[in-house]
Design a protein around this motif. Structure first.
Motif, mmCIF file in Angstrom:
data_model
loop_
_atom_site.group_PDB
_atom_site.id
_atom_site.type_symbol
_atom_site.label_atom_id
_atom_site.label_comp_id
_atom_site.label_asym_id
_atom_site.label_seq_id
_atom_site.Cartn_x
_atom_site.Cartn_y
_atom_site.Cartn_z
ATOM 1 N N LEU A 135 0.852 -1.205 0.000
ATOM 2 C CA LEU A 135 0.000 0.000 0.000
ATOM 3 C C LEU A 135 0.887 1.254 0.000
ATOM 4 C CD1 LEU A 135 -2.811 1.303 0.140
ATOM 5 C CD2 LEU A 135 -2.652 1.186 2.638
ATOM 6 N N THR A 170 0.908 3.909 -3.073
ATOM 7 C CA THR A 170 0.534 5.286 -2.740
ATOM 8 C C THR A 170 1.681 6.238 -3.098
ATOM 9 O OG1 THR A 170 -0.745 4.398 -0.904
ATOM 10 C CG2 THR A 170 -0.346 6.755 -0.868
ATOM 11 N N LYS A 200 -6.691 6.629 -5.249
ATOM 12 C CA LYS A 200 -6.807 6.765 -3.786
ATOM 13 C C LYS A 200 -6.947 5.409 -3.103
ATOM 14 C CE LYS A 200 -10.571 9.210 -3.608
ATOM 15 N NZ LYS A 200 -11.005 9.153 -4.997
ATOM 16 N N ALA A 201 -6.537 5.388 -1.844
ATOM 17 C CA ALA A 201 -6.795 4.212 -1.008
ATOM 18 C C ALA A 201 -8.287 4.162 -0.697
ATOM 19 C CB ALA A 201 -5.987 4.296 0.267
ATOM 20 N N PHE A 252 -6.851 -0.250 -2.553
ATOM 21 C CA PHE A 252 -6.457 0.922 -3.333
ATOM 22 C C PHE A 252 -7.202 0.839 -4.662
ATOM 23 C CE2 PHE A 252 -3.982 3.877 -5.790
ATOM 24 C CZ PHE A 252 -3.429 4.752 -4.860
ATOM 25 N N GLU A 253 -7.689 1.984 -5.127
ATOM 26 C CA GLU A 253 -8.498 1.960 -6.345
ATOM 27 C C GLU A 253 -7.659 1.600 -7.575
ATOM 28 O OE1 GLU A 253 -11.688 5.508 -5.288
ATOM 29 O OE2 GLU A 253 -9.776 6.012 -6.208
ATOM 30 N N THR A 305 -6.165 2.298 -10.838
ATOM 31 C CA THR A 305 -5.794 3.673 -11.190
ATOM 32 C C THR A 305 -5.265 3.760 -12.620
ATOM 33 O OG1 THR A 305 -5.285 4.131 -8.885
ATOM 34 C CG2 THR A 305 -4.228 5.561 -10.525
#
Ligand code: NAD
Length: 516
Positions: A335, A339, A357-358, A367-368, A370
């Motif tokens: 994570l 991030t 975003k988380a 976490f999305e 992305t």
């Protein structure tokens, strides 16, 4: 939420089979909840020594039992794996945070490699005649001897399938295995191993150890006869150096920064729909996952729009059924890394098209998925492996530019080309510096083709797993050549003088008929 933690008694039953004699343990965290999943007993270096010694003894009988016996045992294990699939998927999901679908893929791949090596080992490793140095006068055969004890070091991301992709060919070739499982993946390894033990693999023949990477990993490398490693390029480099210092062989399956090229002749909506899976499977925590997309300008807008729309629709969450499309990251370190890559890219001017975003509302490590654009080489995520659900879309003018960008990486593990013309894509595949090229698929076309070699170019690895190559690495070739007695080879000057002319005539004749 019910079902997000594993029954403690199952964890205890599984870890009882670890080669770990001391009382030290380490907590393993359940990714979906952040709770302690179980306390993992830790092996010591002397446990590795003991396990290797016992494995050496077990290997002699296993080798002597022959290919037919090993085939029967492995085929039985195949059926037991499938029969146990629901429990295996539970354990896999509990340890990794992946979806049911991706846990199913692991079991599917595990069963596939088990069947493949059970059935093919004897024919790959049978003794074969080779061309002799001098026809009729000499006869030559090559036979194969198992290496002995193979050290297998595995990561946490695909703990079942990546483990079986190395352990099973080693066993099928007549070796014993001492496996260093990652702490986060040990339960999945031990759960799948149960099928093999029940089918007739002796316990000591396949030992599993866990614990500190350096201490236990080093002990494995220092005591086995061959090592196959799957993990990061940084650790793999150390393991390869250590193995080389002992003059034992090794294969290294390492990291990637895998590109996907979208040519201007695709249906952009269809291509986008197919490309998405290859970026977010197991939250991008997959060595062959796609992290860079190069799309030709003519279809870039339509492709990007369709890709982002698809990604935004992915259903994310913790679920022990097939109701989600994407799951959780596996560890807090993951994570942090994901991030950091996204924050750094945004700070340096990247645009987040979706995600970024988380999702602590879903669980501590979610976490999305992305999608980034405007990513430049100044950003950490441009060239370094994120190993997460982050993909950058770049627009290029030509196919040649796309290939040049795809190849501009220190990695060369996997790659992909989407095109309306498979023959055009095949021609382009020849120019890509990667161990695998998928056409109109992201990684599953090559990853599931276990009869074909898998591995990396450049910093993505050394050697190949899968296929003939995947099993030959676990055997020493031994050449046995004999004199047929038809003719005695010259020994004295006089004999050379008598035979030199005949031998030159023979060489000319062999070349004329193009004999190898
Ligand atoms: P890692 O290198 O940190 O760990 C891999 C394994 O090596 C673990 O079991 C770990 O405990 C062990 N280890 C750590 N230090 C060691 C040492 N000094 N000696 C021996 N063993 C040691 O990798 P990771 O973070 O667990 O896995 C992610 C990485 O693996 C990513 O880079 C990914 O791309 C790569 N990977 C590659 C493949 C492939 O087939 N090419 C497959 C999966 C993962």
């Amino acid at each position: 939420m019910p079902g997000t933690t594993l029954d403690r008694s199952l964890a205890e039953e599984l870890t009882a089979a670890l080669s770990a004699s001391g009382s030290a343990t380490a907590p393993v965290i359940a990714p979906f909840t952040g709770d302690v999943l179980h306390e993992l007993p830790l092996s010591s270096a002397s446990d590795v020594l003991d396990a290797t010694a016992a494995a050496r003894v077990a290997q002699r009988a296993w080798r002597a039992a022959g290919f037919a016996h090993r085939r029967d045992v492995l085929l039985k294990a195949h059926d037991l794996l499938l029969a146990d699939r629901e429990r295996l998927m539970d354990v896999l999901q509990s340890e990794t945070g992946k979806t049911r679908g991706q846990a199913f893929e692991e079991v599917f791949q595990g069963a596939t490699v088990t069947r493949y090596y059970a059935v093919s080992a004897a024919s790959v490793l049978r003794t074969r005649r080779r061309r002799a140095g001098i026809p009729l006068v000499l006869q030559t055969r090559v036979s194969y001897k198992p290496k002995g004890v193979v050290g297998v070091i595995t990561p946490w991301n695909y703990p079942l399938s990546l483990s079986l992709m190395d352990v099973i060919p080693a066993l099928a070739a007549g070796n014993a295995v001492v496996q260093k499982a990652d702490n986060q993946g040990a339960l999945s390894v031990l759960a799948s191993r149960q099928a093999f033990i029940a089918a007739g693999v002796p316990e000591a023949l396949w030992a599993v150890v866990a614990g500190d990477g350096n201490e236990i990993g080093n002990a494995v490398v220092d005591n086995c006869d061959y090592v196959c490693f799957t993990g990061s390029t940084a650790t793999g480099t150390k393991v390869a150096e250590r193995a080389a210092a002992r003059l034992i062989g090794s294969s290294m399956e390492l990291g990637g920064k895998n590109p996907l090229i979208v040519l201007d002749d695709v249906d952009p909506v269809k291509a986008a729909a197919n490309a998405v899976y290859s970026c977010y499977s197991s939250m991008g925590q997959l060595c062959v996952s796609i992290e860079r997309i190069y799309v030709q300008r003519a279809v870039a807008d339509a492709f990007t729009k369709a890709f982002v729309a698809r990604v935004s629709e992915l259903v994310q969450g913790p679920a022990f059924d097939f109701s989600t499309d994407v799951g959780s990251l596996t560890t807090a370190a993951q994570l942090e890394r994901v991030t950091a890559h996204v924050d750094d890219a945004v700070a340096l001017g990247a645009t987040v098209l979706t995600g970024g975003k988380a999702r602590p509302d879903l669980g501590p490590l979610f976490f999305e998925p992305t999608v980034l654009t405007d990513v430049t080489d100044a950003m950490a995520c441009a060239k370094n492996e994120t190993f997460g659900p982050v993909v950058a879309i770049h627009v290029v003018d030509t196919a040649e530019e796309a290939v040049a960008e795809a190849n501009a990486s220190e990695f060369g593990l996997n790659s992909s080309i989407f095109s309306g013309s498979r023959s055009r894509a095949r021609a382009l595949a020849d120019t890509i510096d990667a161990g695998s090229v998928n056409i109109n698929e992201g990684y599953r076309a090559t990853f599931s083709s276990i009869d074909a070699p898998m591995g990396g170019m450049k910093k993505s690895g050394l050697g190949r797993r899968n296929g003939r190559e995947g099993i030959l690495r676990f055997a020493e070739g031994r050449t046995v050549a004999e004199s047929t007695g038809l003719l005695t080879l010259p020994r004295t000057g006089k004999e050379f003088a008598a035979m030199a002319g005949i031998m030159v005539t023979l060489l000319v004749a062999l070349k004329t008929i193009r004999r190898r």
